[in-house]
Design a protein around this motif. Structure first.
Motif, short mmCIF file in Angstrom:
data_model
loop_
_atom_site.label_atom_id
_atom_site.label_comp_id
_atom_site.label_asym_id
_atom_site.label_seq_id
_atom_site.Cartn_x
_atom_site.Cartn_y
_atom_site.Cartn_z
N ARG A 1 0.93 -0.97 0.31
CA ARG A 1 0.01 0.10 -0.65
C ARG A 1 0.52 1.51 0.06
O ARG A 1 0.35 2.36 -0.75
N ALA A 2 1.79 0.98 0.54
CA ALA A 2 2.87 2.44 0.66
C ALA A 2 4.01 2.31 -0.54
O ALA A 2 3.70 3.98 -1.51
N THR A 3 4.14 1.45 -1.55
CA THR A 3 4.37 1.49 -3.03
C THR A 3 3.45 2.30 -3.53
O THR A 3 3.52 3.10 -4.51
N SER A 4 1.98 1.83 -3.38
CA SER A 4 0.89 2.65 -4.89
C SER A 4 0.86 3.91 -4.09
O SER A 4 0.38 4.26 -5.13
N SER A 5 1.16 4.21 -2.37
CA SER A 5 0.84 5.27 -2.63
C SER A 5 1.55 6.44 -2.86
O SER A 5 1.10 7.57 -4.03
N ALA A 6 2.47 5.41 -3.05
CA ALA A 6 3.99 7.03 -3.99
C ALA A 6 3.74 6.47 -5.36
O ALA A 6 4.06 7.23 -6.17
N GLU B 1 0.82 5.99 -7.22
CA GLU B 1 -0.44 7.35 -7.27
C GLU B 1 0.47 8.55 -7.38
O GLU B 1 -0.34 9.52 -8.26
N GLY B 2 1.05 9.17 -6.30
CA GLY B 2 1.05 10.56 -6.30
C GLY B 2 2.40 10.47 -7.53
O GLY B 2 2.40 11.86 -7.93
N LEU B 3 2.98 9.92 -8.14
CA LEU B 3 3.89 10.30 -9.16
C LEU B 3 2.90 9.63 -10.41
O LEU B 3 3.05 10.95 -11.02
N LEU B 4 2.06 9.53 -10.53
CA LEU B 4 1.08 9.44 -11.45
C LEU B 4 0.43 10.44 -11.32
O LEU B 4 0.27 11.13 -12.87
N GLN B 5 -0.01 10.71 -10.48
CA GLN B 5 -1.10 12.07 -10.44
C GLN B 5 -0.24 13.32 -11.05
O GLN B 5 -1.29 13.94 -11.19
N CYS C 1 0.92 12.53 -15.01
CA CYS C 1 -1.00 11.80 -15.91
C CYS C 1 -1.94 11.59 -15.41
O CYS C 1 -2.28 11.19 -14.87
N PRO C 2 -2.06 12.74 -14.81
CA PRO C 2 -3.25 13.03 -13.54
C PRO C 2 -5.01 12.03 -14.15
O PRO C 2 -5.78 11.61 -13.44
N GLU C 3 -5.04 12.37 -15.76
CA GLU C 3 -6.27 11.45 -15.47
C GLU C 3 -5.94 10.28 -15.63
O GLU C 3 -7.68 9.67 -15.80
N ILE C 4 -4.84 9.64 -15.61
CA ILE C 4 -4.96 8.03 -15.86
C ILE C 4 -5.28 7.60 -13.85
O ILE C 4 -6.49 7.21 -13.60
N VAL C 5 -5.05 8.66 -12.98
CA VAL C 5 -5.54 8.04 -11.65
C VAL C 5 -7.51 8.72 -11.53
O VAL C 5 -8.01 7.87 -10.77
N VAL D 1 -5.70 0.16 -6.58
CA VAL D 1 -4.57 0.29 -6.43
C VAL D 1 -3.05 -0.15 -7.04
O VAL D 1 -3.43 -0.55 -8.05
N PHE D 2 -2.00 0.68 -6.79
CA PHE D 2 -0.99 0.83 -7.96
C PHE D 2 0.04 -0.09 -7.77
O PHE D 2 0.94 -0.14 -6.93
N VAL D 3 0.08 -0.83 -8.18
CA VAL D 3 1.47 -1.60 -8.25
C VAL D 3 2.44 -1.62 -8.92
O VAL D 3 2.57 -2.09 -10.59
N PRO D 4 3.72 -1.31 -9.45
CA PRO D 4 5.15 -0.90 -9.98
C PRO D 4 5.70 -2.67 -10.64
O PRO D 4 5.61 -3.54 -9.69
#
Length: 449
Positions: free
Chosen positions: A345-350, A352-356, A359-363, A374-377
């Motif tokens: 979840r912590a990785t997901s938040s990081a 998500e913040g980068l994508l926001q 490329c905020p339209e994806i988020v 959840v966002f998983v690299p």
């Protein structure tokens, strides 16, 4: 006479066809003829064995075709395509992998299944086996090319998934020929060392994975005669693959921070030819789920979505504080590993913040659709591709492939939204750095998992 094996089988009350998603009772199944002269099915064509509803059975429960040959294969009464026997005995989970053309879906799928085959029995005491080896033959080729290649120094690349071919079947429905997807099918079962081995019948599952060509998700591609992405509405979890190398904003952010040739600047013509807008693909998939699942435009989908951000090795320097180490840990006196849900979840938040930021339209599109997100690299290869000097194409040397986090999206989906197979727990450090306390993962509504 002793009871035949067939009478001791426990069948589900209902079976869902993995091809057309028709729901039927086991006794409604058609059987596949075995006699060599019984060729030419009404829906599948002249090259396929006749499907039939039997009237005679062997003591073991197998049917006899009209020429007296014993048959063991079953088929859907609606589309006539073959339905593997595990689907009659174990509940099925449908998972959809979607994304733009060339976003890395096939690489992700091949690396994920290979990693799961290796680590599930060893660390989680769960087996992942083919439910239908023939249906999984394309995936076997992917795995062999990357992980079992006889020439590990040869540059290899996975062929692009096409909109026609061996991942699809043609079925005659009335006056029209309909194209249906052919999923990859696996069984998941706890081994004798798993804590829930005594509940194996309840915990075991058949997983149906769908990998469509990216063009299948373009607006207008979903039609009555080509409903190849309607599995989206049946999926327990959607995996949307987002490729940062296709986004010019990501490429600009990675200038001087990535050696991946896919991150190099592209001229406008090459950019138009090489990719389509990924938010368009996501919005089209969301629209199809809403339409086929009967959701209002303002209604959140109750099933989760995982944004799988591919090619992590090419952009990980944008998040230098995020580790690519495995998000698992061992529990004292327990021989089964557990997912570190806090870490994921912590990785997901990081991410998500980068994508926001980039490329905020994806988020925003994903947040407006899925209740649980959840966002998983992931990196399917662990290394950047090389340019083949002879052909100019990109390839990977099998010797260098080191995937990381490719198995995490599916493991996290199983641990969070499917009970009994994979565990996920919080790992909270106490005041004493050497001490670790554990508590069970809870869903957003407070239900213990």
């Amino acid at each position: 006479m002793s009871s035949p094996p067939a009478s001791r089988l426990t069948l589900l009350n209902q079976v869902t066809c993995p091809h057309c998603w028709h729901v039927f009772a086991p006794e409604e199944s058609l059987w596949v003829s075995e006699h060599p002269d019984l060729i030419g099915d009404a829906k599948l064509g002249d090259m396929f064995a006749v499907r039939f509803l039997p009237s005679r059975f062997s003591p073991e429960g197998d049917a006899f075709d009209s020429e007296g040959y014993r048959t063991t294969r079953l088929a859907c009464p609606h589309c006539h395509l073959e339905v593997p026997r595990p689907l009659y005995q174990l509940p099925a989970i449908f998972y959809s992998i979607l994304g733009a053309p060339a976003c890395g879906k096939s690489y992700f799928l091949a690396s994920m299944t290979w990693q799961l085959r290796q680590m599930l029995p060893r660390f989680f005491k769960v087996t992942l086996n083919d439910a239908d080896a023939q249906a999984n033959s394309r995936l076997h080729g992917y795995e062999e090319q990357q992980f079992l290649n006889a020439d590990p120094d040869q540059l290899v690349s996975i062929a692009k998934t096409e909109t026609q071919g061996d991942l699809y079947d043609q079925v005659k429905m009335g006056e029209h020929s309909v194209t249906l997807p052919r999923p990859f099918l696996f069984t998941l079962q706890p081994t004798s060392q798993h804590p829930n081995h005594d509940r194996a019948r309840e915990a075991s599952r058949v997983i149906c994975l769908y990998d469509n060509a990216g063009e299948s998700f373009l607006p207008g591609a979903d039609t009555v005669t080509s409903p190849v992405t309607r599995h989206l509405a049946h999926s327990a979890c959607l995996f949307f693959c987002f490729d940062p190398t296709q986004d010019p904003r990501f490429r600009r952010a990675c200038e001087g921070k990535s050696s991946d040739p896919q991150m190099k600047p592209r001229n406008s013509r090459l950019q138009r030819e090489a990719s389509v807008r990924q938010d368009t693909i996501l919005l089209e998939a969301i629209s199809r789920v809403r339409r086929h699942a009967g959701l209002r435009e303002d209604e959140l989908h109750q099933r989760p979505m995982v944004i799988v951000v591919t090619k992590w090795d090419s952009w990980k320097n944008l998040l230098p504080d995020v580790s690519d180490a495995e998000p698992y840990f061992d529990i004292e006196n327990n021989h089964v590993r557990t997912l570190d849900s806090d870490r994921i979840r912590a990785t997901s938040s990081a991410v998500e913040g980068l994508l926001q930021e980039l490329c905020p339209e994806i988020v925003s599109s994903a947040q407006g659709f899925a209740r649980d997100l959840v966002f998983v690299p992931v990196s399917s290869t662990g290394v950047a591709p090389e340019v083949d000097e002879e052909t100019g194409t990109l390839g990977i040397r099998p010797r260098n492939i080191r995937p990381y986090w490719v198995e995490v999206p599916l493991l996290y989906a199983l641990a969070t939204w499917t009970r009994g197979l994979i565990g996920a727990q919080h790992r909270v450090a106490s005041a004493d750095a050497s001490s670790v306390t554990l508590k069970k993962t809870e869903s957003r509504n407070g239900t213990k998992r």
